[in-house]
Enzyme design. Structure first.
Site, PDB file in Angstrom:
ATOM      1  NE  ARG A   1      -5.685  -2.331   8.851  1.00 55.98           N
ATOM      2  CZ  ARG A   1      -4.366  -2.177   8.870  1.00 55.98           C
ATOM      3  NH1 ARG A   1      -3.769  -1.601   7.838  1.00 55.98           N
ATOM      4  NH2 ARG A   1      -3.644  -2.564   9.902  1.00 55.98           N
TER       5      ARG A   1
ATOM      6  CG  ASP B   1       7.521   5.930   5.348  1.00 50.98           C
ATOM      7  OD1 ASP B   1       8.499   6.673   5.221  1.00 50.98           O
ATOM      8  OD2 ASP B   1       6.634   6.145   6.178  1.00 50.98           O
ATOM      9  CB  THR B   2      12.114   3.756   5.776  1.00 51.47           C
ATOM     10  OG1 THR B   2      11.618   2.430   5.989  1.00 51.47           O
ATOM     11  CG2 THR B   2      11.599   4.683   6.868  1.00 51.47           C
ATOM     12  N   GLY B   3      11.483   2.275   2.954  1.00 46.22           N
ATOM     13  CA  GLY B   3      11.962   1.260   2.009  1.00 46.22           C
ATOM     14  C   GLY B   3      12.467  -0.003   2.694  1.00 46.22           C
TER      15      GLY B   3
ATOM     16  CG  LEU C   1       9.860  -3.058  -1.891  1.00 43.31           C
ATOM     17  CD1 LEU C   1       8.876  -4.206  -2.102  1.00 43.31           C
ATOM     18  CD2 LEU C   1       9.506  -1.889  -2.808  1.00 43.31           C
TER      19      LEU C   1
ATOM     20  CG  ASP D   1      -3.298   0.810  10.545  1.00 44.80           C
ATOM     21  OD1 ASP D   1      -2.304   0.899   9.794  1.00 44.80           O
ATOM     22  OD2 ASP D   1      -3.214   0.432  11.739  1.00 44.80           O
TER      23      ASP D   1
ATOM     24  CE  LYS E   1       4.138   9.364   3.977  1.00 40.92           C
ATOM     25  NZ  LYS E   1       4.007   9.403   5.445  1.00 40.92           N
TER      26      LYS E   1
ATOM     27  CG  ASP F   1      -0.260  -0.229   2.523  1.00 45.59           C
ATOM     28  OD1 ASP F   1       0.875  -0.755   2.521  1.00 45.59           O
ATOM     29  OD2 ASP F   1      -0.830   0.104   3.572  1.00 45.59           O
TER      30      ASP F   1
END
Ligand code: PRP
Length: 199
Positions: free
Chosen positions: A165, A103-105, A108, A159, A131, A100
């Site tokens: 959500r 962010d920082t990675g 992933l 959330d 982001k 979804d």
């Protein structure tokens, strides 16, 4: 007085972008020998995954992972562990990780490393929101729905304290300190009870 959350991405925009992504994904995997395996990362990606797959014109398989990232405040630490793994071998399969938000990675990066070690035929990732300004670990990301600024978002799978959500659009939460102190802060503004009263 509580400021109402602003709509950052409206439902029509989401639907339109999902249709475009679904067409790209269908084209990318249409000529492969076996259906690709879409791996949703619980829980946030569940709404995006469900809607995205229904825009696709090819057959796909679905699986899920649940991982736990150890949080320091609002930033993940990079330490991740698997709570629930996929239920099928990924060797020689086309695999798409579905997030979804990136962010920082860290998450992933961990997933790519872990699933990549299982020798898939291909491994790609899609996220609804990117982001990118918050990235700490550079990580490949083949498809992204929207690049967003460093705002705190809720809705459409994302959330806060387990709430919000099931909103069908993405909202930017304007008052993070107040929301942190009171997770249900926006519930009366954004939801109704069946009796018409406030939550
Ligand atoms: C969110 C999101 C990603 C991760 C991204 O999950 O779904 O998995 O954070 O952050 P990162 O790029 O900084 O690693 P979250 O931990 O909020 O769990 P949830 O999906 O169950 O809400």
């Amino acid at each position: 007085m509580t400021a109402a959350p602003d709509v950052l991405i409206a439902r029509e925009e989401l639907q339109e972008r999902l249709r475009a992504l679904g067409a790209q994904l269908s084209q990318a995997y249409a000529h492969r020998p076996q259906p690709p395996i879409f791996v949703g990362v619980l829980k946030g990606s569940s709404i995006f995954l469900a809607d995205l797959l229904r825009t696709m014109a090819i057959d796909v398989l679905v699986d899920f992972m649940a991982i736990s990232s150890y949080q320091h405040g609002t930033t993940s630490s990079g330490v991740v562990r698997i709570l629930k793994d996929v239920e099928q071998p990924l060797e020689e399969r086309d695999v798409v990780i579905v997030e979804d938000i990136v962010d920082t990675g860290f998450t992933l990066h961990y997933l790519r490393k872990t699933l990549g070690a299982r020798r898939p035929a291909s491994l790609r990732a899609i996220t609804l929101l990117d982001k990118v300004v918050r990235r700490i670990v550079p990580v490949p990301l083949e498809w992204s729905g929207f690049e967003i600024p460093d705002v705190y978002v809720i809705g459409y799978g994302i959330d806060h304290g387990g709430l919000y959500r099931n909103l069908d659009q993405i909202y930017a939460a304007p008052d993070l300190p107040q929301l942190a102190a009171e997770p249900g802060l926006y519930v009366p503004t954004l939801f109704k009870r069946s009796d018409g009263g406030d939550v």
